[in-house]
Design an enzyme around this catalytic site. Structure first.
Site, PDB file in Angstrom:
ATOM      1  N   CYS A  94      -1.714  -0.194   0.816  1.00  0.00           N
ATOM      2  CA  CYS A  94      -2.701   0.841   1.149  1.00  0.00           C
ATOM      3  C   CYS A  94      -3.490   1.201   0.101  1.00  0.00           C
ATOM      4  CB  CYS A  94      -2.093   1.768   1.874  1.00  0.00           C
ATOM      5  SG  CYS A  94      -3.118   3.141   2.754  1.00  0.00           S
ATOM      6  N   HIS A 136      -3.152  -1.220  11.140  1.00  0.00           N
ATOM      7  CA  HIS A 136      -2.952  -0.072  10.072  1.00  0.00           C
ATOM      8  C   HIS A 136      -4.032   0.790   9.826  1.00  0.00           C
ATOM      9  CE1 HIS A 136      -1.687  -0.020   5.489  1.00  0.00           C
ATOM     10  NE2 HIS A 136      -3.032   0.851   5.590  1.00  0.00           N
ATOM     11  N   GLU A 137      -5.396   0.230  10.138  1.00  0.00           N
ATOM     12  CA  GLU A 137      -6.389   1.189  10.002  1.00  0.00           C
ATOM     13  C   GLU A 137      -6.251   2.396  11.252  1.00  0.00           C
ATOM     14  OE1 GLU A 137      -7.732   1.595   7.372  1.00  0.00           O
ATOM     15  OE2 GLU A 137      -7.121  -0.641   6.729  1.00  0.00           O
ATOM     16  N   HIS A 140      -4.216   4.956  10.424  1.00  0.00           N
ATOM     17  CA  HIS A 140      -4.692   6.077   9.673  1.00  0.00           C
ATOM     18  C   HIS A 140      -5.437   7.226  10.362  1.00  0.00           C
ATOM     19  CE1 HIS A 140      -4.174   4.897   5.570  1.00  0.00           C
ATOM     20  NE2 HIS A 140      -4.272   3.606   5.645  1.00  0.00           N
TER      21      HIS A 140
HETATM   22 NI    NI Z   1      -4.287   1.931   4.503  1.00  0.00          NI
END
Ligand code: NI
Length: 164
Positions: A94, A136-137, A140
Protein backbone atom coordinates in the site's frame (compact mmCIF):
# COMPACT_ATOMS: atom_id res chain seq x y z
CA UNK A 1 -0.43 18.59 -9.64
CA UNK A 2 0.64 15.68 -7.49
CA UNK A 3 -0.36 15.50 -3.85
CA UNK A 4 1.31 14.36 -0.65
CA UNK A 5 0.48 10.88 0.60
CA UNK A 6 -0.99 10.18 4.01
CA UNK A 7 0.93 7.35 5.62
CA UNK A 8 1.03 5.29 8.78
CA UNK A 9 -1.10 2.68 10.48
CA UNK A 10 -2.56 5.10 13.03
CA UNK A 11 -3.15 8.05 10.67
CA UNK A 12 -6.55 9.56 11.56
CA UNK A 13 -7.51 10.42 7.99
CA UNK A 14 -6.69 6.89 6.81
CA UNK A 15 -8.72 5.46 9.68
CA UNK A 16 -11.86 7.58 9.14
CA UNK A 17 -14.99 6.49 7.23
CA UNK A 18 -15.22 8.56 4.05
CA UNK A 19 -18.40 10.37 2.98
CA UNK A 20 -20.29 9.83 -0.31
CA UNK A 21 -19.70 12.32 -3.12
CA UNK A 22 -23.10 14.05 -3.62
CA UNK A 23 -22.40 15.21 -7.17
CA UNK A 24 -19.58 14.81 -9.68
CA UNK A 25 -18.62 18.47 -10.02
CA UNK A 26 -15.81 20.04 -12.01
CA UNK A 27 -13.81 20.29 -8.77
CA UNK A 28 -14.23 16.54 -8.17
CA UNK A 29 -13.05 15.83 -11.72
CA UNK A 30 -9.94 17.97 -11.22
CA UNK A 31 -9.25 16.30 -7.91
CA UNK A 32 -9.63 12.84 -9.50
CA UNK A 33 -7.17 13.75 -12.26
CA UNK A 34 -4.66 14.98 -9.66
CA UNK A 35 -5.11 11.62 -7.93
CA UNK A 36 -4.30 9.84 -11.21
CA UNK A 37 -1.11 11.89 -11.55
CA UNK A 38 -0.16 11.15 -7.94
CA UNK A 39 -0.78 7.40 -8.36
CA UNK A 40 1.35 7.36 -11.51
CA UNK A 41 4.15 9.38 -9.90
CA UNK A 42 4.22 6.90 -7.00
CA UNK A 43 4.03 3.83 -9.27
CA UNK A 44 0.84 2.65 -7.61
CA UNK A 45 -1.93 0.56 -9.17
CA UNK A 46 -4.63 2.16 -7.05
CA UNK A 47 -5.27 5.19 -4.88
CA UNK A 48 -8.12 6.23 -2.59
CA UNK A 49 -8.99 9.85 -1.73
CA UNK A 50 -8.15 9.52 2.00
CA UNK A 51 -4.60 8.62 0.97
CA UNK A 52 -4.23 12.18 -0.34
CA UNK A 53 -6.01 13.73 2.62
CA UNK A 54 -9.72 13.82 1.73
CA UNK A 55 -12.35 11.61 3.29
CA UNK A 56 -14.62 11.30 0.26
CA UNK A 57 -15.69 8.13 -1.58
CA UNK A 58 -13.49 8.38 -4.65
CA UNK A 59 -10.89 5.86 -5.81
CA UNK A 60 -8.59 5.43 -8.79
CA UNK A 61 -7.87 1.92 -10.06
CA UNK A 62 -5.37 0.82 -12.66
CA UNK A 63 -6.86 -2.37 -14.08
CA UNK A 64 -4.83 -4.97 -15.98
CA UNK A 65 -1.62 -3.24 -14.83
CA UNK A 66 1.35 -3.84 -17.13
CA UNK A 67 -0.82 -5.46 -19.81
CA UNK A 68 -1.70 -4.16 -23.23
CA UNK A 69 -5.27 -3.45 -22.08
CA UNK A 70 -4.15 -1.52 -18.99
CA UNK A 71 -6.70 1.14 -18.09
CA UNK A 72 -7.00 3.76 -15.33
CA UNK A 73 -10.55 4.20 -14.02
CA UNK A 74 -11.67 6.87 -11.54
CA UNK A 75 -14.63 5.52 -9.55
CA UNK A 76 -16.98 7.73 -7.56
CA UNK A 77 -19.05 6.17 -4.74
CA UNK A 78 -17.92 2.61 -5.58
CA UNK A 79 -19.86 -0.22 -4.00
CA UNK A 80 -19.73 -3.99 -4.16
CA UNK A 81 -23.05 -5.40 -5.36
CA UNK A 82 -21.91 -9.03 -5.26
CA UNK A 83 -18.87 -10.97 -4.13
CA UNK A 84 -18.02 -14.57 -4.97
CA UNK A 85 -17.95 -17.27 -2.33
CA UNK A 86 -14.65 -18.35 -3.79
CA UNK A 87 -11.72 -16.53 -2.24
CA UNK A 88 -8.10 -16.21 -3.18
CA UNK A 89 -4.96 -15.32 -1.23
CA UNK A 90 -2.68 -12.72 -2.81
CA UNK A 91 0.17 -10.36 -2.05
CA UNK A 92 -0.51 -6.70 -1.34
CA UNK A 93 1.31 -3.53 -0.48
CA UNK A 94 0.00 0.00 0.00
CA UNK A 95 1.30 3.47 -0.86
CA UNK A 96 0.32 4.54 2.65
CA UNK A 97 2.46 1.79 4.24
CA UNK A 98 5.67 2.01 2.17
CA UNK A 99 7.56 -1.27 1.87
CA UNK A 100 5.10 -3.28 3.95
CA UNK A 101 4.07 -6.53 2.35
CA UNK A 102 1.57 -9.22 3.29
CA UNK A 103 -0.95 -11.73 2.02
CA UNK A 104 -4.68 -11.04 2.12
CA UNK A 105 -7.52 -13.46 1.36
CA UNK A 106 -10.32 -11.81 -0.62
CA UNK A 107 -13.27 -12.83 -2.81
CA UNK A 108 -12.01 -13.79 -6.27
CA UNK A 109 -14.81 -12.13 -8.23
CA UNK A 110 -16.87 -9.02 -7.65
CA UNK A 111 -19.72 -7.13 -9.23
CA UNK A 112 -19.12 -3.44 -8.72
CA UNK A 113 -21.13 -0.26 -9.22
CA UNK A 114 -19.72 3.27 -9.32
CA UNK A 115 -20.27 6.60 -11.02
CA UNK A 116 -17.81 7.70 -13.67
CA UNK A 117 -16.52 11.28 -13.95
CA UNK A 118 -19.57 12.16 -16.04
CA UNK A 119 -21.76 11.12 -13.12
CA UNK A 120 -23.07 8.07 -14.98
CA UNK A 121 -23.80 4.85 -13.07
CA UNK A 122 -21.59 2.03 -14.29
CA UNK A 123 -21.40 -1.64 -13.34
CA UNK A 124 -18.37 -3.81 -13.83
CA UNK A 125 -17.53 -7.45 -13.18
CA UNK A 126 -13.93 -8.05 -12.17
CA UNK A 127 -11.82 -10.99 -11.07
CA UNK A 128 -8.42 -11.88 -9.64
CA UNK A 129 -5.94 -9.00 -9.25
CA UNK A 130 -8.37 -6.41 -10.68
CA UNK A 131 -10.98 -7.43 -8.09
CA UNK A 132 -8.27 -7.27 -5.41
CA UNK A 133 -7.28 -3.71 -6.33
CA UNK A 134 -10.88 -2.47 -6.11
CA UNK A 135 -11.52 -4.22 -2.79
CA UNK A 136 -8.30 -2.80 -1.32
CA UNK A 137 -9.33 0.73 -2.39
CA UNK A 138 -12.89 0.41 -1.07
CA UNK A 139 -11.38 -0.76 2.23
CA UNK A 140 -9.52 2.58 2.35
CA UNK A 141 -12.89 4.40 2.18
CA UNK A 142 -13.95 2.46 5.27
CA UNK A 143 -10.80 3.17 7.28
CA UNK A 144 -9.38 -0.31 6.74
CA UNK A 145 -5.72 -0.96 5.88
CA UNK A 146 -4.69 -4.27 4.29
CA UNK A 147 -2.49 -5.11 7.25
CA UNK A 148 -5.65 -5.39 9.40
CA UNK A 149 -6.41 -8.71 7.68
CA UNK A 150 -3.04 -9.75 6.29
CA UNK A 151 -0.85 -12.71 7.22
CA UNK A 152 2.92 -12.92 6.98
CA UNK A 153 3.32 -9.14 7.18
CA UNK A 154 6.91 -8.05 6.68
CA UNK A 155 9.00 -5.08 5.60
CA UNK A 156 10.70 -5.21 2.20
CA UNK A 157 12.41 -2.67 0.04
CA UNK A 158 9.65 -0.53 -1.53
CA UNK A 159 10.70 -1.51 -5.08
CA UNK A 160 9.79 -5.13 -4.37
CA UNK A 161 6.21 -4.39 -3.41
CA UNK A 162 3.24 -3.80 -5.72
CA UNK A 163 1.63 -0.81 -4.05
CA UNK A 164 -2.15 -0.65 -4.14
NI1 NI B 1 -3.58 1.11 -0.23
Amino acid sequence: MTMNLQTGDGNEILRAISKPVPKVTKAIKHFALDMVKTMEAENGVGLAAPQVGRNIRLIICKLNPGERNEVIIPMVNPELLEISDECEEGEEGCLSLPGVWGKVTRPKQILLRYQNLKGKDTTLELSDFNARIVQHEIDHLNGILFTDDAVGVEQRSPEEVAHI
